[in-house]
Each structure stands twice: as structure tokens, then as C-alpha cells.
Design an enzyme around this catalytic site. Structure first.
Site, PDB file in Angstrom:
ATOM      1  N   ASP A 165       0.225  -6.354   8.003  1.00 52.61           N
ATOM      2  CA  ASP A 165       1.161  -7.490   8.007  1.00 52.61           C
ATOM      3  C   ASP A 165       0.929  -8.462   6.852  1.00 52.61           C
ATOM      4  OD1 ASP A 165       2.556  -6.551  10.130  1.00 52.61           O
ATOM      5  OD2 ASP A 165       1.602  -7.843  11.626  1.00 52.61           O
ATOM      6  N   GLY A 166      -0.292  -8.488   6.313  1.00 57.81           N
ATOM      7  CA  GLY A 166      -0.554  -9.337   5.136  1.00 57.81           C
ATOM      8  C   GLY A 166       0.312  -8.892   3.965  1.00 57.81           C
ATOM      9  N   HIS A 167       0.335  -7.583   3.699  1.00 54.77           N
ATOM     10  CA  HIS A 167       1.187  -7.061   2.625  1.00 54.77           C
ATOM     11  C   HIS A 167       2.668  -7.379   2.907  1.00 54.77           C
ATOM     12  CE1 HIS A 167      -2.227  -4.005   2.231  1.00 54.77           C
ATOM     13  NE2 HIS A 167      -2.160  -4.536   1.035  1.00 54.77           N
ATOM     14  N   MET A 212      -6.658  -9.787   7.791  1.00 57.41           N
ATOM     15  CA  MET A 212      -6.192  -8.402   7.649  1.00 57.41           C
ATOM     16  C   MET A 212      -6.609  -7.855   6.298  1.00 57.41           C
ATOM     17  SD  MET A 212      -2.512  -8.221   9.435  1.00 57.41           S
ATOM     18  CE  MET A 212      -2.342  -8.739  11.127  1.00 57.41           C
ATOM     19  N   LYS A 219      -5.788 -14.396   0.188  1.00 57.09           N
ATOM     20  CA  LYS A 219      -6.980 -13.695   0.696  1.00 57.09           C
ATOM     21  C   LYS A 219      -7.922 -13.386  -0.480  1.00 57.09           C
ATOM     22  CE  LYS A 219      -9.187 -10.242   3.040  1.00 57.09           C
ATOM     23  NZ  LYS A 219      -8.971  -9.020   2.282  1.00 57.09           N
ATOM     24  N   PHE A 225      -0.584  -0.334   4.184  1.00 52.14           N
ATOM     25  CA  PHE A 225      -0.031  -1.659   4.447  1.00 52.14           C
ATOM     26  C   PHE A 225      -0.402  -2.216   5.811  1.00 52.14           C
ATOM     27  CE2 PHE A 225       3.411  -0.091   1.455  1.00 52.14           C
ATOM     28  CZ  PHE A 225       2.799  -0.691   0.366  1.00 52.14           C
ATOM     29  N   GLN A 269      -8.972 -13.747  -7.387  1.00 55.53           N
ATOM     30  CA  GLN A 269      -8.027 -12.893  -8.119  1.00 55.53           C
ATOM     31  C   GLN A 269      -6.760 -13.673  -8.455  1.00 55.53           C
ATOM     32  OE1 GLN A 269      -7.065  -8.636  -7.053  1.00 55.53           O
ATOM     33  NE2 GLN A 269      -5.334  -9.607  -6.055  1.00 55.53           N
ATOM     34  N   MET A 309      -2.434  -1.980  -3.197  1.00 57.97           N
ATOM     35  CA  MET A 309      -3.106  -0.680  -3.221  1.00 57.97           C
ATOM     36  C   MET A 309      -2.732   0.128  -1.972  1.00 57.97           C
ATOM     37  SD  MET A 309      -6.704  -1.283  -5.131  1.00 57.97           S
ATOM     38  CE  MET A 309      -7.662  -1.893  -3.770  1.00 57.97           C
ATOM     39  N   SER A 321      -6.894  -3.700   4.289  1.00 59.70           N
ATOM     40  CA  SER A 321      -6.819  -2.238   4.428  1.00 59.70           C
ATOM     41  C   SER A 321      -8.190  -1.688   4.781  1.00 59.70           C
ATOM     42  CB  SER A 321      -6.339  -1.614   3.120  1.00 59.70           C
ATOM     43  OG  SER A 321      -5.125  -2.207   2.723  1.00 59.70           O
TER      44      SER A 321
HETATM   45  P1  AMP Z   1      -4.527  -4.893  -1.680  1.00 58.75           P
HETATM   46  O1  AMP Z   1      -3.578  -3.801  -1.290  1.00 58.75           O
HETATM   47  O2  AMP Z   1      -5.653  -5.089  -0.705  1.00 58.75           O
HETATM   48  O3  AMP Z   1      -4.961  -4.825  -3.120  1.00 58.75           O
HETATM   49  O4  AMP Z   1      -3.697  -6.243  -1.562  1.00 58.75           O
HETATM   50  C1  AMP Z   1      -2.449  -6.395  -2.169  1.00 58.75           C
HETATM   51  C2  AMP Z   1      -2.043  -7.846  -2.080  1.00 58.75           C
HETATM   52  O5  AMP Z   1      -2.029  -8.230  -0.702  1.00 58.75           O
HETATM   53  C3  AMP Z   1      -3.054  -8.777  -2.769  1.00 58.75           C
HETATM   54  O6  AMP Z   1      -2.325  -9.795  -3.450  1.00 58.75           O
HETATM   55  C4  AMP Z   1      -3.852  -9.331  -1.619  1.00 58.75           C
HETATM   56  O7  AMP Z   1      -4.372 -10.624  -1.874  1.00 58.75           O
HETATM   57  C5  AMP Z   1      -2.809  -9.386  -0.521  1.00 58.75           C
HETATM   58  N1  AMP Z   1      -3.426  -9.388   0.799  1.00 58.75           N
HETATM   59  C6  AMP Z   1      -4.389  -8.546   1.269  1.00 58.75           C
HETATM   60  N2  AMP Z   1      -4.742  -8.887   2.529  1.00 58.75           N
HETATM   61  C7  AMP Z   1      -3.997  -9.969   2.860  1.00 58.75           C
HETATM   62  C8  AMP Z   1      -3.882 -10.792   4.032  1.00 58.75           C
HETATM   63  N3  AMP Z   1      -4.636 -10.574   5.108  1.00 58.75           N
HETATM   64  N4  AMP Z   1      -3.001 -11.804   4.022  1.00 58.75           N
HETATM   65  C9  AMP Z   1      -2.234 -12.043   2.922  1.00 58.75           C
HETATM   66  N5  AMP Z   1      -2.267 -11.312   1.794  1.00 58.75           N
HETATM   67  C10 AMP Z   1      -3.135 -10.286   1.763  1.00 58.75           C
END
Ligand code: AMP
Length: 287
Positions: free
Chosen positions: A35-37, A184, A149, A33, A153, A30, A186
Site C-alpha cells: 500500500d505504500g507504493h 510497509m 520512508k 508492491f 534518499q 523496485m 517489500s
Molecule cells: P522501493 O520499491 O522499496 O524501492 O520503494 C519505491 C518507493 O516507494 C520509494 O520512493 C519508497 O520510499 C516508497 N516507499 C516504500 N515503502 C513505503 C511506505 N511504507 N510508505 C510510503 N512510501 C514507501
């Protein structure tokens, strides 16, 4: 790096890639971004020749009282970050392109969606599985990468990919944390300084559960109660759930063991909902 907005453009682009024999990897996001993304994009690049990132704040996975309007967005910043990664294309549609007038189909996983986040967000996962199905059909990836994380899901996505015989390998990426342990997200951008201090109660709560396990505690109720008290000792916190589950099937457990995971969802100041999780016996990388 290609930036594509329309589903049919994306499908056409990916057909060209496939003709040249490329294995396609998709990372659904979503945006906004961190570092997780980026770690998921790098993981995708290890398993695919061509990495596609989708960036779409999916309205159907937010309830009317949730933070769709406040969800952080910065397209230009995101594109700058992506250009430094091995990403071949970004699929960034609008809600109107994803849900044109007349749209009325839903993909729903039955059992796994009823607990944890599904209890207080009953429509959330149907929104996720429906949009991910659409993304899979538009990008037609060979592999797709999701973060641990969002552990529930990830389990739900693995389930529907198996149930519907989708020829896509699902890969989970480990949680990436800030130096102080905060996972991490968003949504962390919506925390001010004092709220951020309270947000640390999630990761330190996982640390507390691990300490109790190391000291020999095996009763899930005792560990959950200690973690709840810990979280509530921080200002601005209210608990959605503190659950000890079997990491292999998400079932709640009474006695904990090496497969047990602590899963948490906590509201900070009633506005920002954060989730986190960890095995009681962590695998080395995440310790
Ligand atoms: P989001 O943009 O929050 O929907 O996340 C997109 C993808 O990034 C999803 O698969 C999340 O599980 C993953 N994600 C979000 N935060 C983290 C994180 N801190 N470490 C690893 N992956 C993450």
C-alpha cells in the site's frame, strides 16, 4: 496499461503522451508492491495526467554482500495490483537494457550521502542517483513521487534535481504503516513470525522517543540511548544507526526540537535490514 521494457520504446511512448499535452508523473519502484507504493501512485495521479511506474530492482545500489538475490519479486502479482490503479504505463527494463556493455557513468551527490545509510552502504546512493537520472531521462516526467520512508534518499534526490537544474517537481509521500505500526516494506516479506515481532522495535522505538520528548527530554544522546536499549531488548536485532537529525538538512543534533527526526536502520537476524523514521512531534496524519 502499457508494459514497456526497452528505454527507447518508453521514450517514444512518452513523446506521444507529451504531444497530446499530458503532464507526466513518474513513480520509481523496485516492485513487490504494497500500500505504500500504491499511495505514491495515487499521489502522482493527483499531480499528473499520465502516471508511469518504473519497476526495476537496480543491481548497482546493492553491495555484493547485500540482498539483491533475496529481494522479493512477483511481476504477475504486481501487474494485477497496478491494473486497479490509475497507471497508464509500466517501465520494467532488464539490467542488461539499463546497463549495456561499456556503461561507465555515475551521478553522485557528495555530502548528503556520507551519513546515515551512506555510512554502511557507501556505494548505495550513487547507484540510486544514477538509475534515477536514467529513469528521468527515459520517462521525462514533469513530477516524480518518492516515499518519506526513504527520507535520506528523498533529500538526496531533491538535491541533485536542484543542483543539475532538472525541470522535475519532486513530491514526497508520507510513510504508510501496517495496523500495528510497522512501516510497509517489500523486505517485510522476508521476515518470519518472530522476526516480524522484532521488526516492531523500530516503530515502537519512534513512539518511545516521542514519549520522552513529550515528557520534556531534550538531549539527543539520552533519547538515542533509550531507543537503542529498547531495540536491543528485542531478539534478533542489531543496530546500524539510531540518529536524531534535523529533518530540514539531515545534520545530527545534540538538542532536539520540533524539527528533529529520529532515523533508524536495524538488521533483523543479520539478514533483513529495515529503516524507519519519524518526527518527534509528528504531523497529524502520521500519528
Ligand atoms: P522501493 O520499491 O522499496 O524501492 O520503494 C519505491 C518507493 O516507494 C520509494 O520512493 C519508497 O520510499 C516508497 N516507499 C516504500 N515503502 C513505503 C511506505 N511504507 N510508505 C510510503 N512510501 C514507501
Amino acid at each position: 496499461m502499457e508494459i514497456l521494457q526497452r528505454p527507447d520504446e518508453m521514450q517514444q511512448w512518452v513523446r506521444g503522451q507529451r504531444r497530446s499535452g499530458a503532464c507526466i508523473g513518474l513513480v520509481p519502484t523496485m516492485g513487490f508492491f504494497h500500500d505504500g507504493h500504491l499511495s505514491l501512485m495515487r499521489l502522482a495521479a493527483q499531480h499528473a495526467d499520465t502516471v508511469v511506474v518504473s519497476l526495476f530492482v537496480n543491481p548497482t545500489q546493492f553491495a555484493p554482500n547485500e540482498d539483491l538475490d533475496r529481494y522479493p519479486r512477483d511481476f504477475e502479482r504486481d501487474m494485477l495490483m497496478l491494473r486497479r490503479e490509475q497507471v497508464a504505463a509500466v517501465f520494467a527494463p532488464t539490467p542488461e537494457l539499463m546497463y549495456p556493455p561499456g556503461f561507465q557513468t555515475e551521478v553522485r551527490v557528495q555530502h548528503l550521502t556520507k551519513y546515515l545509510c551512506g555510512r554502511t552502504r557507501p556505494h548505495h546512493f550513487a547507484g540510486v542517483t544514477t538509475v534515477v537520472t536514467k529513469l528521468f531521462n527515459i520517462v521525462q516526467p514533469d513530477v516524480a513521487v518518492f516515499g518519506e520512508k526513504d527520507y535520506q534518499q528523498l533529500a538526496i534526490i531533491r538535491r541533485f534535481v536542484t543542483d543539475l537544474n532538472l525541470p522535475i517537481r519532486i513530491i514526497g509521500g508520507p510513510i504508510v504503516r501496517e495496523d500495528d505500526g510497522l512501516a510497509m516494506s517489500s523486505r517485510n516479506a522476508n521476515l518470519d513470525r518472530s522476526h516480524r515481532a522484532s521488526a516492531l522495535s523500530l516503530s515502537t522505538g519512534i513512539g518511545l522517543a516521542r514519549d520522552l520528548y513529550r515528557q520534556g527530554e531534550r538531549k539527543a544522546m539520552t533519547i538515542a540511548t533509550a531507543v537503542q536499549r529498547h531495540i536491543l531488548s528485542f531478539p534478533h536485532t542489531s543496530i546500524d544507526y539510531v540518529s536524531l537529525i534535523d529533518s530540514r538538512n539531515l545534520d545530527p543534533v545534540e538538542q532536539v526540537d520540533v524539527h528533529t527526526m529520529l532515523a533508524l536502520a536495524v538488521h533483523i537476524d543479520g539478514k533483513v535490514r529495515l529503516i524507519d523514521n519519524g518526527l518527534l512531534v509528528p504531523i497529524k496524519k502520521e500519528e
